[in-house]
Design a protein around this motif. Structure first.
Motif, PDB file in Angstrom:
ATOM      1  N   GLY A 237       0.823  -1.205   0.000  1.00 47.07           N
ATOM      2  CA  GLY A 237       0.000   0.000   0.000  1.00 47.07           C
ATOM      3  C   GLY A 237       0.850   1.244   0.000  1.00 47.07           C
ATOM      4  N   TYR A 238       0.525   2.165   0.910  1.00 43.41           N
ATOM      5  CA  TYR A 238       1.158   3.480   0.901  1.00 43.41           C
ATOM      6  C   TYR A 238       1.296   3.997   2.332  1.00 43.41           C
ATOM      7  CZ  TYR A 238      -0.719   2.910  -3.779  1.00 43.41           C
ATOM      8  OH  TYR A 238      -1.034   2.390  -5.006  1.00 43.41           O
ATOM      9  N   ILE A 239       2.174   4.992   2.488  1.00 46.97           N
ATOM     10  CA  ILE A 239       2.295   5.732   3.748  1.00 46.97           C
ATOM     11  C   ILE A 239       1.983   7.189   3.469  1.00 46.97           C
ATOM     12  CG2 ILE A 239       3.798   6.453   5.642  1.00 46.97           C
ATOM     13  CD1 ILE A 239       5.660   4.202   4.911  1.00 46.97           C
ATOM     14  N   PHE A 257      -1.943   2.745   4.642  1.00 52.69           N
ATOM     15  CA  PHE A 257      -3.253   2.482   4.047  1.00 52.69           C
ATOM     16  C   PHE A 257      -3.078   1.822   2.685  1.00 52.69           C
ATOM     17  CE2 PHE A 257      -1.911   6.485   2.298  1.00 52.69           C
ATOM     18  CZ  PHE A 257      -2.436   6.534   1.012  1.00 52.69           C
ATOM     19  N   THR A 258      -4.138   1.211   2.225  1.00 54.07           N
ATOM     20  CA  THR A 258      -4.252   0.787   0.835  1.00 54.07           C
ATOM     21  C   THR A 258      -5.432   1.542   0.257  1.00 54.07           C
ATOM     22  OG1 THR A 258      -5.796  -1.033   1.228  1.00 54.07           O
ATOM     23  CG2 THR A 258      -3.438  -1.515   1.485  1.00 54.07           C
ATOM     24  N   GLU A 262      -8.757   1.199   5.656  1.00 52.06           N
ATOM     25  CA  GLU A 262      -8.756   2.461   6.374  1.00 52.06           C
ATOM     26  C   GLU A 262      -7.343   2.744   6.904  1.00 52.06           C
ATOM     27  OE1 GLU A 262     -11.218   4.747   6.680  1.00 52.06           O
ATOM     28  OE2 GLU A 262     -12.123   3.439   5.167  1.00 52.06           O
ATOM     29  N   PRO A 263      -6.992   4.016   7.125  1.00 53.90           N
ATOM     30  CA  PRO A 263      -5.645   4.344   7.618  1.00 53.90           C
ATOM     31  C   PRO A 263      -5.392   3.788   9.012  1.00 53.90           C
ATOM     32  CG  PRO A 263      -6.744   6.285   6.718  1.00 53.90           C
ATOM     33  CD  PRO A 263      -7.777   5.222   6.818  1.00 53.90           C
ATOM     34  N   ALA A 264      -4.162   3.270   9.216  1.00 54.52           N
ATOM     35  CA  ALA A 264      -3.700   2.850  10.548  1.00 54.52           C
ATOM     36  C   ALA A 264      -2.581   3.805  10.954  1.00 54.52           C
ATOM     37  CB  ALA A 264      -3.189   1.411  10.502  1.00 54.52           C
ATOM     38  N   TYR A 265      -2.764   4.493  12.069  1.00 58.37           N
ATOM     39  CA  TYR A 265      -1.868   5.582  12.456  1.00 58.37           C
ATOM     40  C   TYR A 265      -0.770   5.115  13.412  1.00 58.37           C
ATOM     41  CZ  TYR A 265      -5.456   8.643  10.511  1.00 58.37           C
ATOM     42  OH  TYR A 265      -6.347   9.246   9.672  1.00 58.37           O
ATOM     43  N   THR A 266       0.433   5.658  13.206  1.00 61.09           N
ATOM     44  CA  THR A 266       1.553   5.494  14.127  1.00 61.09           C
ATOM     45  C   THR A 266       2.091   6.878  14.454  1.00 61.09           C
ATOM     46  OG1 THR A 266       2.163   3.350  13.175  1.00 61.09           O
ATOM     47  CG2 THR A 266       3.841   4.510  14.462  1.00 61.09           C
ATOM     48  N   ASP A 267       2.161   7.211  15.750  1.00 62.15           N
ATOM     49  CA  ASP A 267       2.663   8.514  16.178  1.00 62.15           C
ATOM     50  C   ASP A 267       4.033   8.334  16.802  1.00 62.15           C
ATOM     51  OD1 ASP A 267       0.263   9.790  15.439  1.00 62.15           O
ATOM     52  OD2 ASP A 267      -0.658   9.115  17.316  1.00 62.15           O
TER      53      ASP A 267
END
Length: 440
Positions: A237-239, A257-258, A262-267
């Motif tokens: 997918g993509y960042i 995400f692809t 849905e987006p998966a967030y990393t902080d």
């Protein structure tokens, strides 16, 4: 008696001739005076008629092959410069409605496209109905992200700069186009929306086919206000990388995400006065540059986006804008110098270079070319495999710039605010200055 009459007649005739002569002289004097009084006398400051199609100028600067300026009597700024089909294309924005941009409506800020020959001769100017945020070349012309008022859109242009197709994001929220990418034969258009109540920015992504059919829509809304840094391919997918801000705390936020998921967030890297500025692949993983209280911080991540190391690259904290970019190598700008990074984040060389901001960079495949602004001139760094050179071009107080590097020459565009040693003409407020330089 007869002789006396003849004498008087002769005197009368001579008197009449004299009167007629005097009258004629007076008329001639009056006509001459009116002509000279109504004639337009050129002044030193008066310019010749403006020519839309004109040749570039030779320069006294031996570094410059030719130079020219584009614009009107108001403000112009460049966004991108490209070479294509042996022609030069410049995209930017203008609020002038005269000279080169007489087609623009008075008081309107709109995007423009300019075409020039390889020798710098202007071939034509186009004023669009939208502002230009980003432009990228395509096989059939160009793709442009921009705005019509508060509505963001994607525009496809021909090589003659005619709009061939366009698609607009929904006007339900005020959106500002801020990014455009091409991955897997799709256009990725990103726009930001600012919520006045929450004081938070969210990002909206539209994925379009090459025919501008909407394939996917994704909203990137987080606890924090998000500002786009970049979008990169990642595994399947993509960042989406963003600088996040929440209650004076800064984060680097990565959303995986692809086009389906849905987006998966990393902080990452919570900190006060912490501002992420750029995100790039580096080696087998990734790297981010941030400003932490004036220090340049290099954050290294592995391929799974796990933090592996943090390096501080600044000797002295400074207010210059830090960044990270790729130009024939990965470079970190610390506000003090340009540092070339190895695949594991180590320094393999550096150049003392300290403009307030990096305005543009480019590469011809073997060397890096960097333009810096903030010193009142345009500062240029050339970083080759065997040599390095720094010099400045006399451009008055530039605030933005664009660079395009070819096989044998370098094109540099910037906004300028006056006639200078290197810019031999000026139309008003700010113009776009374009110069061609030989590669070192």
């Amino acid at each position: 008696m007869k002789k006396i009459l003849q004498k008087r007649q002769l005197q009368t005739v001579m008197l009449l001739f004299a009167v007629i002569f005097i009258l004629l002289c007076g008329v001639a004097y009056t006509i001459s005076t009116r002509d000279s009084g109504s004639a337009s006398i050129p002044t030193v400051s008066e310019k010749p008629p403006h020519e839309i199609l004109r040749e570039a100028r030779a320069s006294a600067n031996e570094r410059i092959m030719w130079e020219t300026n584009l614009g009107g009597t108001e403000n112009e700024s460049p966004v991108s410069v490209f070479t294509k089909n042996n022609e030069i294309y410049i995209f930017g924005n203008t609020n002038s409605s005269d000279l080169d941009f007489a087609a623009n409506s008075q008081g309107k800020t709109r995007g423009f496209g300019a075409r020039l020959s390889a020798s710098g001769r202007t071939l034509g100017f186009t004023v669009f109905d939208f502002t230009v945020a980003k432009a990228i070349p395509t096989l059939s012309g160009f793709a442009v992200a921009g705005n019509e008022g508060s509505v963001a859109g994607l525009y496809l242009l021909s090589d003659t700069l005619s709009v061939t197709a366009k698609v607009m994001m929904p006007p339900t929220h005020a959106l500002t186009a801020c990014g455009l990418y091409v991955f897997d034969n799709r256009y990725f258009l990103v726009a930001e929306s600012f919520n006045e109540i929450t004081q938070k920015k969210t990002l909206l992504l539209h994925v379009y086919t090459t025919g501008l059919s909407l394939e996917r829509e994704k909203v990137f809304s987080h606890t924090y206000s998000l500002e786009l840094l970049d979008i990169l391919p990642y595994k399947d997918g993509y960042i989406l990388a963003a600088a996040a801000d929440f209650q004076e705390l800064g984060y680097l936020t990565l959303a995986r995400f692809t086009t389906i998921s849905e987006p998966a967030y990393t902080d990452l890297n919570l900190g006060y006065a912490y501002t992420p500025a750029a995100f790039l692949p580096l080696g087998a993983g990734y790297a981010s540059i941030s400003d932490r209280d004036g220090n340049c911080e290099l954050l290294l991540l592995d391929e799974n986006l796990t933090k592996t190391d943090v390096k501080f690259l600044t000797k002295t904290p400074n207010a210059n804008k830090k960044t990270l970019f790729y130009a024939a190598g990965t470079f970190a700008y610390t506000g003090e110098k340009l540092i070339e990074l190895s695949a594991d984040g180590r320094s393999v060389g550096s150049v003392e270079f300290a403009p307030k901001e990096i305005a543009a960079f480019a590469s011809n495949g073997t060397a890096a070319f960097v333009a810096g602004i903030g010193s009142g001139k345009l500062d240029i760094a050339y970083i080759g495999k065997q040599s390095t050179e720094l010099y400045s071009l006399s451009v008055e107080s530039p605030s933005c710039g664009a660079i395009c590097a070819g096989g044998t020459s370098l094109l540099i565009a910037a906004d300028t605010r006056a006639k200078t040693d290197d810019c031999a003409d000026f139309f008003g407020e700010s113009d776009v200055w374009l110069a061609k330089l030989p590669l070192l």
